[in-house]
Scaffold this active site. Structure first.
Site, PDB file in Angstrom:
ATOM      1  CE  LYS A   1      -6.227   1.952  -0.472  1.00 24.34           C
ATOM      2  NZ  LYS A   1      -6.731   1.900   0.879  1.00 24.34           N
TER       3      LYS A   1
ATOM      4  CE  LYS B   1      -3.558   2.425   2.582  1.00 23.28           C
ATOM      5  NZ  LYS B   1      -4.560   2.342   3.659  1.00 23.28           N
TER       6      LYS B   1
HETATM    7  C1  PBG Z   1      -6.995   3.642   5.645  1.00 19.17           C
HETATM    8  C2  PBG Z   1      -7.489   3.406   4.278  1.00 19.17           C
HETATM    9  C3  PBG Z   1      -7.373   4.329   3.239  1.00 19.17           C
HETATM   10  C4  PBG Z   1      -7.999   3.784   2.143  1.00 19.17           C
HETATM   11  C5  PBG Z   1      -8.479   2.524   2.508  1.00 19.17           C
HETATM   12  N1  PBG Z   1      -8.141   2.298   3.859  1.00 19.17           N
HETATM   13  C6  PBG Z   1      -6.817   5.696   3.202  1.00 19.17           C
HETATM   14  C7  PBG Z   1      -5.521   5.972   3.800  1.00 19.17           C
HETATM   15  O1  PBG Z   1      -4.646   5.110   3.913  1.00 19.17           O
HETATM   16  O2  PBG Z   1      -5.356   7.121   4.172  1.00 19.17           O
HETATM   17  C8  PBG Z   1      -8.088   4.488   0.823  1.00 19.17           C
HETATM   18  C9  PBG Z   1      -9.078   4.012  -0.128  1.00 19.17           C
HETATM   19  C10 PBG Z   1      -9.367   4.918  -1.246  1.00 19.17           C
HETATM   20  O3  PBG Z   1      -8.751   5.975  -1.461  1.00 19.17           O
HETATM   21  O4  PBG Z   1     -10.299   4.569  -1.968  1.00 19.17           O
HETATM   22  N2  PBG Z   1      -6.724   2.603   6.452  1.00 19.17           N
END
Ligand code: PBG
Length: 323
Positions: free
Chosen positions: A247, A194
């Site tokens: 992601k 991520k």
């Molecule tokens: C946080 C989380 C995020 C997303 C999913 N879980 C945002 C972040 O890490 O700040 C982002 C998903 C998206 O942008 O669609 N645990």
């Protein structure tokens, strides 16, 4: 010329026979935002077509998704500010919003897979995925909280827990905690690679979960790195992940491909909020065709190696694919 590649594109029948990649509603996961209240649908400005839903509305839309052939929903709760604290305690409340949503969904649509997000940020007054002390995000101290959160979600009926926090060692901590509590059959979908991405902006608007201070760069990955992703992938596999999630999606197709080449585990790609927002914004201006670009984005992630795709456009895509 004895080589004419165009012969293989002559008509739809030939093109169909030789098509290498497909996407179907069965490959899609619908991420949904749930909020307190009754009969509430609160649109999210930066994500046209997406709303925060009260549980009754969530059940209604999930039924639509399920009827369109979408097998799974990924839930993200909007937690009221008064319930946020530094430890994200509300995440453990058996009567908390997320837990009630999971129960209601499993009762109304038993065949729908419910995936829950494991991270502190929606529950934390700091807006970080882990515990914060003097501006630092604590790793080992966060693990028991993530493990307990996972067990609380499994108790509510979650089929899959999806740690999105990027703390080291959390997949193993969660696996042990789930097994100890008798939840051997609950899957872990690990956000293994991520990235610290600016494409999460609209999501943070939706949950009001942006970090109060600093950024997430000490735990989410540097967009410039590839080898580091491989390290994360191999570790999460060893720690017991069932699915590996990459992601964002489209800007990281190389990472999806890398994962496909180095792991036999199923791969999920997350077509994140900013990717969805870009398509919608350009389409609103008449600059591109939303339907075609959405399907092309999904096909591209499948081509790179994703088995499943989390996308806010899941219901749109399923409707388009049924046409
Ligand atoms: C946080 C989380 C995020 C997303 C999913 N879980 C945002 C972040 O890490 O700040 C982002 C998903 C998206 O942008 O669609 N645990």
């Amino acid at each position: 010329m004895n080589q004419r590649p165009r012969r293989n594109r002559l008509n739809p029948a030939i093109r169909g026979l030789i098509r290498e990649t497909s996407v179907s509603p069965a490959n899609l996961v619908w991420p949904a935002f749930v909020q307190e209240g009754n009969k509430l649908r609160s649109p999210i400005m930066s994500m046209p077509g997406v709303a925060r839903l009260s549980i009754d509305q969530l059940v209604c839309d999930c039924q639509k998704a399920f009827d369109l052939g979408i097998p799974a929903v990924a839930l993200f709760p909007v937690i009221e500010n008064s319930l946020k604290n530094s430890e994200g305690k509300e995440s453990l409340n058996p009567k908390g919003l997320l837990q009630r949503a999971v129960k209601e969904l499993k009762k109304s649509i038993p065949g729908l897979l419910v995936i829950t997000d494991v991270a502190l940020d929606p529950y934390s007054c700091d807006g970080h995925d882990g515990l914060v002390q003097d501006g630092k995000i604590l790793n080992d101290e966060t693990l028991p909280l993530l493990a307990s959160m996972s067990v609380a979600q499994a108790e509510a009926g979650a089929d899959v827990v999806a740690p999105s926090d990027m703390m080291d060692g959390r997949v193993e901590a969660i696996r042990w905690a789930l097994d100890d509590a008798g939840f051997n059959d609950v899957l872990i979908c690990s956000y293994c690679a991520k990235y610290a991405s600016a494409f999460y902006g609209p999501f943070r608007d939706a949950l009001d979960s942006a970090p109060k201070e600093g950024d997430k760069k000490t735990y989410q990955m540097d967009p410039a790195n590839v080898r580091e992703a491989l390290r994360e992938i191999l570790l999460d596999e060893e720690e017991g992940a069932d699915w590996l999630l990459i992601k964002p999606g489209l800007p990281y197709l190389d990472i999806i491909r890398l994962t496909r080449e180095h792991s036999v585990l199923p791969i999920a790609a997350y077509h994140v909020s900013g990717e969805y927002a870009m398509l919608k914004a350009a389409a609103e201006k008449g600059w591109l065709n939303y339907d075609s670009c959405l399907i092309e984005s999904l096909i591209s992630m499948r081509r790179a190696g994703a088995d499943m795709i989390f996308t806010y456009g899941a219901l749109d895509a399923a409707s388009i694919l049924h046409r």
